[in-house]
Design a protein around this motif. Sequence first.
Motif, PDB file in Angstrom:
ATOM      1  N   GLN A  78       0.660  -1.557   0.512  1.00  0.00           N
ATOM      2  CA  GLN A  78      -0.128   0.181  -0.191  1.00  0.00           C
ATOM      3  C   GLN A  78       0.819   0.703   0.318  1.00  0.00           C
ATOM      4  OE1 GLN A  78      -3.405  -0.163   2.735  1.00  0.00           O
ATOM      5  NE2 GLN A  78      -2.353  -1.869   3.727  1.00  0.00           N
ATOM      6  N   LEU A  79       1.969   0.586  -0.127  1.00  0.00           N
ATOM      7  CA  LEU A  79       3.098   2.077  -0.141  1.00  0.00           C
ATOM      8  C   LEU A  79       4.511   2.588  -1.221  1.00  0.00           C
ATOM      9  CD1 LEU A  79       5.928   2.081   1.589  1.00  0.00           C
ATOM     10  CD2 LEU A  79       4.358   1.981   3.661  1.00  0.00           C
ATOM     11  N   ALA A  80       4.619   3.382  -1.953  1.00  0.00           N
ATOM     12  CA  ALA A  80       5.850   3.383  -2.150  1.00  0.00           C
ATOM     13  C   ALA A  80       6.984   4.183  -2.117  1.00  0.00           C
ATOM     14  CB  ALA A  80       5.329   3.962  -4.161  1.00  0.00           C
ATOM     15  N   TYR A  81       7.978   3.806  -1.750  1.00  0.00           N
ATOM     16  CA  TYR A  81       9.270   4.468  -1.191  1.00  0.00           C
ATOM     17  C   TYR A  81      10.230   4.756  -2.214  1.00  0.00           C
ATOM     18  CZ  TYR A  81      13.798   3.960   1.245  1.00  0.00           C
ATOM     19  OH  TYR A  81      14.964   4.405   1.893  1.00  0.00           O
ATOM     20  N   VAL A  82      10.496   5.672  -2.269  1.00  0.00           N
ATOM     21  CA  VAL A  82      12.115   6.259  -3.277  1.00  0.00           C
ATOM     22  C   VAL A  82      13.156   6.751  -2.391  1.00  0.00           C
ATOM     23  CG1 VAL A  82      13.035   7.834  -5.097  1.00  0.00           C
ATOM     24  CG2 VAL A  82      10.401   7.044  -4.717  1.00  0.00           C
ATOM     25  N   PRO A  83      14.636   6.131  -2.138  1.00  0.00           N
ATOM     26  CA  PRO A  83      14.829   6.926  -1.225  1.00  0.00           C
ATOM     27  C   PRO A  83      16.328   7.458  -2.310  1.00  0.00           C
ATOM     28  CG  PRO A  83      16.552   4.642  -1.939  1.00  0.00           C
ATOM     29  CD  PRO A  83      14.108   4.339  -2.577  1.00  0.00           C
ATOM     30  N   ARG A 136      18.101   6.548 -12.301  1.00  0.00           N
ATOM     31  CA  ARG A 136      18.055   5.444 -11.058  1.00  0.00           C
ATOM     32  C   ARG A 136      16.792   5.895 -10.842  1.00  0.00           C
ATOM     33  NH1 ARG A 136      23.570   4.631 -10.631  1.00  0.00           N
ATOM     34  NH2 ARG A 136      24.096   5.277  -8.886  1.00  0.00           N
ATOM     35  N   GLN A 137      17.125   7.194 -10.314  1.00  0.00           N
ATOM     36  CA  GLN A 137      15.716   8.292  -9.429  1.00  0.00           C
ATOM     37  C   GLN A 137      15.439   7.846 -10.093  1.00  0.00           C
ATOM     38  OE1 GLN A 137      18.104   8.247  -6.331  1.00  0.00           O
ATOM     39  NE2 GLN A 137      16.608   9.371  -5.716  1.00  0.00           N
ATOM     40  N   LYS A 138      14.718   8.126 -11.736  1.00  0.00           N
ATOM     41  CA  LYS A 138      13.865   8.343 -12.438  1.00  0.00           C
ATOM     42  C   LYS A 138      12.693   7.315 -12.418  1.00  0.00           C
ATOM     43  CE  LYS A 138      15.707  11.951 -15.542  1.00  0.00           C
ATOM     44  NZ  LYS A 138      15.450  13.215 -16.517  1.00  0.00           N
ATOM     45  N   VAL A 139      13.627   6.395 -12.798  1.00  0.00           N
ATOM     46  CA  VAL A 139      12.943   4.958 -12.311  1.00  0.00           C
ATOM     47  C   VAL A 139      12.270   4.652 -11.570  1.00  0.00           C
ATOM     48  CG1 VAL A 139      13.069   2.530 -12.639  1.00  0.00           C
ATOM     49  CG2 VAL A 139      14.588   3.331 -13.963  1.00  0.00           C
ATOM     50  N   ALA A 140      12.835   4.989 -10.271  1.00  0.00           N
ATOM     51  CA  ALA A 140      11.835   4.893  -8.790  1.00  0.00           C
ATOM     52  C   ALA A 140      10.872   5.637  -8.791  1.00  0.00           C
ATOM     53  CB  ALA A 140      13.244   4.949  -7.543  1.00  0.00           C
ATOM     54  N   LEU A 141      11.038   6.875  -9.590  1.00  0.00           N
ATOM     55  CA  LEU A 141       9.866   7.890  -9.001  1.00  0.00           C
ATOM     56  C   LEU A 141       9.082   7.775 -10.106  1.00  0.00           C
ATOM     57  CD1 LEU A 141      11.776  11.385  -9.019  1.00  0.00           C
ATOM     58  CD2 LEU A 141      10.845  10.435  -7.202  1.00  0.00           C
ATOM     59  N   VAL A 142       8.856   7.239 -11.303  1.00  0.00           N
ATOM     60  CA  VAL A 142       8.145   7.091 -12.187  1.00  0.00           C
ATOM     61  C   VAL A 142       6.831   5.565 -11.926  1.00  0.00           C
ATOM     62  CG1 VAL A 142       7.635   5.642 -14.345  1.00  0.00           C
ATOM     63  CG2 VAL A 142       9.098   7.744 -14.351  1.00  0.00           C
ATOM     64  N   ALA A 143       7.678   4.862 -11.055  1.00  0.00           N
ATOM     65  CA  ALA A 143       7.349   3.047 -10.106  1.00  0.00           C
ATOM     66  C   ALA A 143       6.430   4.064  -9.141  1.00  0.00           C
ATOM     67  CB  ALA A 143       8.281   2.278  -9.890  1.00  0.00           C
ATOM     68  N   ALA A 144       7.217   4.713  -8.437  1.00  0.00           N
ATOM     69  CA  ALA A 144       6.188   5.189  -7.240  1.00  0.00           C
ATOM     70  C   ALA A 144       4.786   6.017  -7.751  1.00  0.00           C
ATOM     71  CB  ALA A 144       7.076   6.188  -6.136  1.00  0.00           C
ATOM     72  N   VAL A 149      -1.077   3.770  -5.039  1.00  0.00           N
ATOM     73  CA  VAL A 149      -1.397   3.234  -3.603  1.00  0.00           C
ATOM     74  C   VAL A 149      -1.477   4.375  -2.568  1.00  0.00           C
ATOM     75  CG1 VAL A 149       0.657   1.289  -3.809  1.00  0.00           C
ATOM     76  CG2 VAL A 149       1.092   3.678  -3.638  1.00  0.00           C
ATOM     77  N   PRO A 150      -2.063   4.085  -1.819  1.00  0.00           N
ATOM     78  CA  PRO A 150      -2.268   5.175  -0.970  1.00  0.00           C
ATOM     79  C   PRO A 150      -1.201   6.730  -0.189  1.00  0.00           C
ATOM     80  CG  PRO A 150      -2.904   3.750   0.323  1.00  0.00           C
ATOM     81  CD  PRO A 150      -1.926   3.253  -1.230  1.00  0.00           C
ATOM     82  N   LEU A 151      -0.038   5.877  -0.158  1.00  0.00           N
ATOM     83  CA  LEU A 151       0.912   6.377   0.117  1.00  0.00           C
ATOM     84  C   LEU A 151       2.280   6.447  -0.435  1.00  0.00           C
ATOM     85  CD1 LEU A 151       2.092   7.802   3.398  1.00  0.00           C
ATOM     86  CD2 LEU A 151       2.122   5.601   3.900  1.00  0.00           C
ATOM     87  N   LEU A 152       3.435   7.159   0.253  1.00  0.00           N
ATOM     88  CA  LEU A 152       4.042   8.147  -0.810  1.00  0.00           C
ATOM     89  C   LEU A 152       5.064   8.187  -0.191  1.00  0.00           C
ATOM     90  CD1 LEU A 152       3.542   9.680  -4.217  1.00  0.00           C
ATOM     91  CD2 LEU A 152       3.530   7.345  -3.831  1.00  0.00           C
ATOM     92  N   LEU A 153       6.061   7.551   0.420  1.00  0.00           N
ATOM     93  CA  LEU A 153       7.479   7.762   1.491  1.00  0.00           C
ATOM     94  C   LEU A 153       9.523   8.414   0.206  1.00  0.00           C
ATOM     95  CD1 LEU A 153       6.815   5.145   3.848  1.00  0.00           C
ATOM     96  CD2 LEU A 153       6.206   7.419   4.054  1.00  0.00           C
ATOM     97  N   LEU A 154       9.579   9.690   0.664  1.00  0.00           N
ATOM     98  CA  LEU A 154      10.153   9.884  -0.167  1.00  0.00           C
ATOM     99  C   LEU A 154      11.200  10.597   0.367  1.00  0.00           C
ATOM    100  CD1 LEU A 154       7.746  11.512  -2.914  1.00  0.00           C
ATOM    101  CD2 LEU A 154       8.346   9.401  -2.551  1.00  0.00           C
ATOM    102  N   ASP A 155      12.896   9.534   0.161  1.00  0.00           N
ATOM    103  CA  ASP A 155      13.669   9.441   1.439  1.00  0.00           C
ATOM    104  C   ASP A 155      14.953  11.257   0.321  1.00  0.00           C
ATOM    105  OD1 ASP A 155      15.530  11.159   2.861  1.00  0.00           O
ATOM    106  OD2 ASP A 155      15.761   9.024   4.016  1.00  0.00           O
ATOM    107  N   GLU A 156      14.902  11.947   0.184  1.00  0.00           N
ATOM    108  CA  GLU A 156      16.050  12.709  -1.058  1.00  0.00           C
ATOM    109  C   GLU A 156      14.688  12.297  -2.061  1.00  0.00           C
ATOM    110  OE1 GLU A 156      17.335  15.671   0.346  1.00  0.00           O
ATOM    111  OE2 GLU A 156      17.302  15.470   2.245  1.00  0.00           O
ATOM    112  N   PRO A 157      13.925  12.390  -2.147  1.00  0.00           N
ATOM    113  CA  PRO A 157      14.069  11.822  -4.058  1.00  0.00           C
ATOM    114  C   PRO A 157      14.161  12.305  -5.157  1.00  0.00           C
ATOM    115  CG  PRO A 157      12.132  12.805  -3.127  1.00  0.00           C
ATOM    116  CD  PRO A 157      13.005  12.823  -2.260  1.00  0.00           C
ATOM    117  N   THR A 158      14.610  13.474  -5.408  1.00  0.00           N
ATOM    118  CA  THR A 158      15.301  13.999  -6.739  1.00  0.00           C
ATOM    119  C   THR A 158      16.670  14.063  -6.462  1.00  0.00           C
ATOM    120  OG1 THR A 158      15.443  16.712  -5.741  1.00  0.00           O
ATOM    121  CG2 THR A 158      12.746  15.100  -6.472  1.00  0.00           C
ATOM    122  N   SER A 159      17.643  13.670  -5.654  1.00  0.00           N
ATOM    123  CA  SER A 159      18.801  13.646  -5.260  1.00  0.00           C
ATOM    124  C   SER A 159      19.775  13.221  -6.799  1.00  0.00           C
ATOM    125  CB  SER A 159      19.350  12.807  -4.277  1.00  0.00           C
ATOM    126  OG  SER A 159      20.915  12.743  -4.686  1.00  0.00           O
TER     127      SER A 159
END
Length: 312
Positions: A78-83, A136-144, A149-159
Motif C-alpha cells: 500500500q505504499l511506494a518508497y523512493v530513497p 536511477r532516481q527517475k526509474v524509482a519516481l516513475v514506479a512510485a 497506492v495511497p502513501l508515498l514515502l520519499l527520502d531525498e527523491p530528487t537527489s
Amino acid sequence: MTTVIETRGLRKTFGTTVALDSLDLTVRQGEIHGFLGPNGAGKSTTIRVLLGLIRADGGTATLLGRDPWSDATELHRQLAYVPGDVALWPNLTGGEVIDLLGRLRGGLDERRRAELLEAFELDPTKKGRSYSKGNRQKVALVAALASDVPLLLLDEPTSGLDPLMEKVFERYATAARDEGRTVLLSSHILSEVEATADHVSIVRAGRIVDSGSLADLRHMTRSTVDATLARPLPPAEVEQWPGVHTVRQDRDRLVLSVDTSAVGDVVGRLGPHGIEALTCQPPTLEELFLSQYRDELTGEPGAAPAEAEVSA
C-alpha cells in the motif's frame, strides 16, 4: 481528516548514539508533509522505522492504521518508497523494474506510467547498469508515482536530478496529493518543500522542534519590511516600536525585521511619513528552518549538536 502516519515518543538508539529521542509526528491523509532536518537529525531513521526495516526501541508508530514492524508485508503493498540513492537490478531494463515494482504494489496506472516516462525523459529500454544516478532516481519516481497506492514515502527523491526534472517532480507530487494520496517528503531542497508541502515538521536531534503549515510557522516568526519614505524617520525611534527587532537604514530606505503579527501596526506607523515604496516579505522556509539551528550556526555556547544518524 484521517491520520495516515503517527508516531508517539518514538525512540531509537544505536549503541550510545541516540537517533530518535521521543519523536512525535502526525501526517494526515491527502497532504504533502515536508520532513526537514540536517544530516544526522533522525529523518532517515524515522523513515526506516516506518518502513519496518528497523525496530524502534520505544514509543509507538502506526502507518495506515497498522504496525510497520509486525505488518510490514501488508503495508508495503500500500505504499511506494523512493530513497535518495536508488539501486537497480543491473540486468533488468528500467521499464521492467517499473513494472515489477508496480506488481508488488498491486498494479500501475498505465496511462500515468507513459505520461511520467515522457515527462521525466526516461528511456525505459536501457538496462539498469547503464543508468546514471539521476536516471536511477527517475526509474524509482516513475514506479512510485504511477503506482495505485495511497502513501508515498520519499527520502531525498530528487537527489541527482537537474532543476528542470525537480520541477517535473513537484508537479506530479502535487497531482498525487490532489488525487487524495499522502506524501511524506524528506528533502534538503527547501524550495522544493516550500513549493509543494501543506505541512512541515522540522526535526533536530531526533525530536520534532516545530510543526505546522507554512502560514502557521510564518506567523510565529519575523517578516522583513522594506520602506522608502518621503520624510526621514530616525532608526532609533523605529527600534522602539512594538514588534520591531532590527532596523537598517539605506539612504531613504528603512529595512525592518518585524514580528509577523505586528506588520500591520508597523506599516500604519510608517504611513504618516510618506510611504513611496513598500515591500513586506514573509520568512522563507529556509529562514524558518535555519531559525531552529541559529545557535549552532553562530557557535553560541550550550548549543545541542544533532545526534549522528547511523545507517541500518
